[in-house]
Design an enzyme around this catalytic site. Sequence first.
Site, mmCIF file in Angstrom:
data_model
loop_
_atom_site.group_PDB
_atom_site.id
_atom_site.type_symbol
_atom_site.label_atom_id
_atom_site.label_comp_id
_atom_site.label_asym_id
_atom_site.label_seq_id
_atom_site.Cartn_x
_atom_site.Cartn_y
_atom_site.Cartn_z
ATOM 1 N N ASP A 190 -3.481 8.046 -0.707
ATOM 2 C CA ASP A 190 -3.539 6.972 -2.301
ATOM 3 C C ASP A 190 -3.802 8.394 -3.338
ATOM 4 O O ASP A 190 -4.349 7.981 -4.460
ATOM 5 C CB ASP A 190 -3.417 6.395 -2.739
ATOM 6 C CG ASP A 190 -3.433 5.239 -1.409
ATOM 7 O OD1 ASP A 190 -2.569 5.320 -0.757
ATOM 8 O OD2 ASP A 190 -3.996 3.879 -1.142
ATOM 9 N N GLU A 356 6.849 1.647 -3.094
ATOM 10 C CA GLU A 356 5.233 1.089 -3.759
ATOM 11 C C GLU A 356 5.120 2.780 -4.275
ATOM 12 O O GLU A 356 6.008 3.529 -4.696
ATOM 13 C CB GLU A 356 4.358 0.883 -2.624
ATOM 14 C CG GLU A 356 3.993 2.192 -2.185
ATOM 15 C CD GLU A 356 3.099 1.564 -0.512
ATOM 16 O OE1 GLU A 356 2.797 -0.102 -0.698
ATOM 17 O OE2 GLU A 356 3.262 2.501 0.210
#
Length: 466
Positions: A190, A356
């Site tokens: 991430d 997402e």
Amino acid sequence: MTIGRRAAGTAALVLASSVLVTTAAPASAATLPTGARSLEAVNYSGHYVRHTGGLGRLDPVTSTSPAQTRLDATFTVVNGLASPSCHSFQTRDGLFLRHHDWRLRVDANTGDATFRADATFCAVDGSVAGSVSLTSYNYPNRRIRHRDFGLWLDTQQDTAAFRADSSFRIAAPWAPRTNRNPVIPGLFADPHVISAGGRYHLYATTDGYAGWGGTYHKAFSSADLVNWTDHGVVLDHGPDVSWADDSAWAPAVAAANGRYYMYFSGGAASGNTAKQLGVAVSDSPTGPFRDALGRPLIAAGRYSGQAIDPMVFTDDDGRSYLYWGQGAARVVPLNGDMTSFDPAQVRVITPAGYNEAPFVFKRNGTYYLMWSENDTRSEDYRVAYATGTSPLGPWTKRGVVLQKRLEAGIKGTGHHSVVRAPGTDTWHIVYHRFAVPAGNGTNREVAVDRMEFAADGTIRPVTPTL
């Protein structure tokens, strides 16, 4: 076990106590550089730590040794799986050095607390200048030592022989890496990158945990997106966040008001699996950050979908917008304090295929909304994008720009950010992928590649590189 500065501090106290009892003088913490390294025994010159048949050994290695032997004697020193103040040792095929029944061996990271502790070692000064000894994180009175050329985790002894058998010189790697990626050693995911103060600053989820249960955020900086400085833990959910103690996911930083605001996902280890979004603040892009509100910015259940993966885009007029969400993508203009917003202005902007990790940037008057499709545990995790005429849309989907490259062993490319080299039209995409070659959805690493545009402003497909 709550992993973070609290656990690391506890281990250090236990270690210091153990050393005081069993040695004439307390050992001190030693500096151990990250990246590819080999470990040479101080009392057997030319003999190096290696793995063969799954077991750790001490064997002679030279420049004429077979390539596989030199590979087996090369480890990547990474962030400790159980504590960022200690270290883990990753093989070139993605396994980790760990102790099991007091024997040193290499195994795949299962991500559970026992494995992480078994594969974490804290460095202290060795028996000769410049050498290190490696103390077990979860058995601090035991050290790695060679015995009959096998590697064992043995109880520390106050003898010259034991001190020599348990001391190693950190040497140049027998099989140095030639690939650019991953750009930071170890397991991270991430990634979010910004440009500030003449340097790039990278923030990422600390990976390698079953259930993604990491508890702290780290920061790295670079002048060239290639060579990175580790600035350590900048926010720890244990001591620093009152409403969350695990699931330290997806940090994203924005500059405003002469300060830096970190938006992050967090959860509670007490059984409440719902995630919430928080915001922390610092006077420096390298932290430390402190929780700005003492409560979530977006509480679990306030909106449909999971409250994770925040990102802030600041437009040319200085107005900032917060994007977030799994299952549903949302956006809201932030107030000038960067820590509040008008709930009536929250808007759903979920594009087709969205899962997402929303990310927004602007180029030549066009707004780009990017996101990740499929599940992060899938090798088909990938990045798609749309274009629009404002930070709120409407958005026109353009297609997939980053996806797996199986012929190179690259899988699960997603959850990215984008950065432009200041004063240029040179862009880079920073993303995570399954660690090559043995990674999965919880053993991921960070990569950087160029991102280019066609004459009409569309993004050319990115080829992920090793």
